[in-house]
Design a protein around this motif. Structure first.
Motif, PDB file in Angstrom:
ATOM      1  N   LEU A 177       0.838  -1.196   0.000  1.00 49.90           N
ATOM      2  CA  LEU A 177       0.000   0.000   0.000  1.00 49.90           C
ATOM      3  C   LEU A 177       0.874   1.247   0.000  1.00 49.90           C
ATOM      4  O   LEU A 177       1.787   1.373   0.822  1.00 49.90           O
ATOM      5  N   GLN A 178       0.596   2.164  -0.912  1.00 52.53           N
ATOM      6  CA  GLN A 178       1.384   3.397  -0.993  1.00 52.53           C
ATOM      7  C   GLN A 178       0.638   4.523  -0.284  1.00 52.53           C
ATOM      8  O   GLN A 178      -0.569   4.691  -0.453  1.00 52.53           O
ATOM      9  N   ILE A 179       1.363   5.273   0.506  1.00 57.33           N
ATOM     10  CA  ILE A 179       0.784   6.334   1.324  1.00 57.33           C
ATOM     11  C   ILE A 179       0.615   7.601   0.496  1.00 57.33           C
ATOM     12  O   ILE A 179       1.563   8.061  -0.146  1.00 57.33           O
TER      13      ILE A 179
ATOM     14  N   HIS B 146      -7.057  -0.280   7.823  1.00 56.01           N
ATOM     15  CA  HIS B 146      -6.964  -1.019   6.568  1.00 56.01           C
ATOM     16  C   HIS B 146      -7.078  -2.532   6.755  1.00 56.01           C
ATOM     17  O   HIS B 146      -7.144  -3.260   5.766  1.00 56.01           O
ATOM     18  N   CYS B 147      -7.097  -2.991   7.985  1.00 56.28           N
ATOM     19  CA  CYS B 147      -7.240  -4.428   8.246  1.00 56.28           C
ATOM     20  C   CYS B 147      -8.419  -4.623   9.195  1.00 56.28           C
ATOM     21  O   CYS B 147      -8.270  -5.181  10.290  1.00 56.28           O
ATOM     22  N   LYS B 148      -9.578  -4.133   8.789  1.00 54.74           N
ATOM     23  CA  LYS B 148     -10.757  -4.174   9.637  1.00 54.74           C
ATOM     24  C   LYS B 148     -11.095  -5.607  10.023  1.00 54.74           C
ATOM     25  O   LYS B 148     -11.116  -6.494   9.186  1.00 54.74           O
ATOM     26  N   GLY B 149     -11.330  -5.809  11.307  1.00 51.81           N
ATOM     27  CA  GLY B 149     -11.684  -7.130  11.801  1.00 51.81           C
ATOM     28  C   GLY B 149     -10.514  -7.930  12.330  1.00 51.81           C
ATOM     29  O   GLY B 149     -10.698  -8.906  13.044  1.00 51.81           O
TER      30      GLY B 149
ATOM     31  N   ARG C  83       6.284  -4.153   6.969  1.00 49.96           N
ATOM     32  CA  ARG C  83       7.484  -3.362   6.674  1.00 49.96           C
ATOM     33  C   ARG C  83       7.097  -2.070   5.974  1.00 49.96           C
ATOM     34  O   ARG C  83       6.066  -2.001   5.307  1.00 49.96           O
ATOM     35  N   VAL C  84       7.946  -1.072   6.118  1.00 46.73           N
ATOM     36  CA  VAL C  84       7.773   0.198   5.417  1.00 46.73           C
ATOM     37  C   VAL C  84       9.018   0.442   4.583  1.00 46.73           C
ATOM     38  O   VAL C  84      10.140   0.446   5.117  1.00 46.73           O
ATOM     39  N   ASN C  85       8.806   0.595   3.275  1.00 40.61           N
ATOM     40  CA  ASN C  85       9.929   0.773   2.340  1.00 40.61           C
ATOM     41  C   ASN C  85      10.948  -0.353   2.493  1.00 40.61           C
ATOM     42  O   ASN C  85      12.165  -0.133   2.516  1.00 40.61           O
TER      43      ASN C  85
ATOM     44  N   THR D  74       5.860   3.005   1.140  1.00 41.42           N
ATOM     45  CA  THR D  74       5.193   1.769   0.735  1.00 41.42           C
ATOM     46  C   THR D  74       5.122   0.847   1.941  1.00 41.42           C
ATOM     47  O   THR D  74       6.146   0.491   2.529  1.00 41.42           O
ATOM     48  N   VAL D  75       3.901   0.475   2.322  1.00 43.50           N
ATOM     49  CA  VAL D  75       3.687  -0.384   3.494  1.00 43.50           C
ATOM     50  C   VAL D  75       3.380  -1.794   3.018  1.00 43.50           C
ATOM     51  O   VAL D  75       2.455  -2.013   2.223  1.00 43.50           O
ATOM     52  N   ARG D  76       4.176  -2.748   3.501  1.00 38.77           N
ATOM     53  CA  ARG D  76       3.934  -4.163   3.212  1.00 38.77           C
ATOM     54  C   ARG D  76       3.015  -4.725   4.284  1.00 38.77           C
ATOM     55  O   ARG D  76       3.356  -4.737   5.470  1.00 38.77           O
ATOM     56  N   VAL D  77       1.825  -5.181   3.871  1.00 46.10           N
ATOM     57  CA  VAL D  77       0.870  -5.776   4.795  1.00 46.10           C
ATOM     58  C   VAL D  77       0.809  -7.275   4.510  1.00 46.10           C
ATOM     59  O   VAL D  77       0.408  -7.685   3.419  1.00 46.10           O
TER      60      VAL D  77
END
Length: 322
Positions: A22-24, A40-43, A59-61, A76-79
């Motif tokens: 996900l890009q901020i 962004h991760c509801k539930g 991770r971020v970047n 960039t956030v790695r989910v």
């Protein structure tokens, strides 16, 4: 001869969540990483999110990062794949509707009841903000602009846009506007108007409970107290916050010798027990008045939340005894 063929049951493969990148954008920049993930991760249970951050799965970047990292535009956030509630699983956060004092496309101000935390944590699984998000699943952005203690009732600001949140934070940090509370204290308050400026320091008890005390090593704090009415052994005060420290009004008043009625952290047990016998089972602290410029338009806002019925009843009782 008849031949029978056993057909294999048709099964639907379980959908396995995949890694998301996900890009901020500008609107998301400035948020804490943990708050971003919650939305962004509801539930997904918060404990799972924090575990994923600690383990480096989030991770971020491409780098490991802490939960309190403030996201920047372009990050960039790695989910990672995270366990989501099963279909039909009951909601863990019940939606709730709170009295709305003011609302437009940027700002929501509600009248929070006493006994409700503003957010989950510290033994509370959810609070006002989680319940608002559950009640408004299509709202793209809902964030607390400030805090109220669990046992404090009254005006609570919630930003509906990132730009509004940042503007409100700036205003509160610079003490622009006015937040006024009503407090019933033990004792016969002397001065009509008094400035309390004792510095406040956070500390933890042996059991890990958060407390605040007056200490020279603490942060600057400023409360303006105005006497409203005396009731013999008790006094109704108005307290205006010029800074926003944790438990500020409660500690400033208690350290001055006038603890708030019903305060379980800084007040006397016998006072709390006396008022409980009268049917009053909360702390008498209410955020009743808010004067602030609208965070985006600059329009002056003057908002009011009436004193709750339980507090009015106690005032009536004291009036009759006076």
């Amino acid at each position: 001869m008849l031949l029978f063929y056993m057909r294999k049951p048709i099964t639907t493969p379980t959908q396995i969540p995949s890694v998301r990148l996900l890009q901020i954008d500008t609107e998301q920049a400035g948020q804490r990483l943990d708050n971003f993930l919650v939305r962004h991760c509801k539930g997904v249970p918060k404990s799972h999110l924090y575990k994923a951050i600690r383990s480096g799965e989030v991770r971020v970047n491409k780098g490991r990062i802490s939960a309190d990292y403030r996201l920047a535009e372009g990050d960039t956030v790695r989910v990672p794949p995270l366990r989501l509630p099963a279909v039909g699983e009951p909601r863990t956060v019940p939606p709730a509707v709170f009295p709305v004092v003011y609302e437009d496309d940027a700002l929501l101000v509600i009248d929070k009841p006493a006994g409700t935390a503003v957010h989950g944590g510290s033994g509370v699984s959810f609070g006002v903000i989680e319940q608002l998000r559950a009640a408004r699943p299509d709202a793209p952005f809902l964030e607390l602009a400030h805090r109220l203690d669990r046992e404090t009732s009254g005006l609570l600001m919630v930003a509906k846009k990132r730009s509004a949140l940042l503007a409100l934070h700036d205003m509160l940090r610079e003490s622009r506007g006015s937040k006024r509370y009503l407090a019933l204290v033990v004792g016969d308050w002397v001065n009509d108007r008094q400035h309390l400026r004792q510095p406040l320091l956070k500390w933890l008890t042996a059991s890990g409970e958060r407390r605040v005390k007056v200490d020279a090593a603490g942060k600057v704090a400023h409360t303006i107290v105005t006497m409203k009415k005396r009731y013999g052994r008790y006094t109704l005060l108005e307290a205006e916050l010029r800074t926003g420290r944790t438990h500020q009004i409660r500690v400033h008043l208690a350290s001055s010798g006038y603890p708030i009625v019903g305060d379980e952290k800084y007040g006397a047990d016998e006072v709390r027990a006396h008022f409980a016998r009268l049917g009053f089972n909360r702390m008498f602290l209410h955020a009743g008045h808010l004067e602030i410029a609208h965070p985006l338009t600059g329009e002056p806002l003057s908002l009011h939340a009436p004193l709750p019925a339980a507090c009015e009843k106690i005032i009536d009782y004291l009036e009759k005894k006076a």
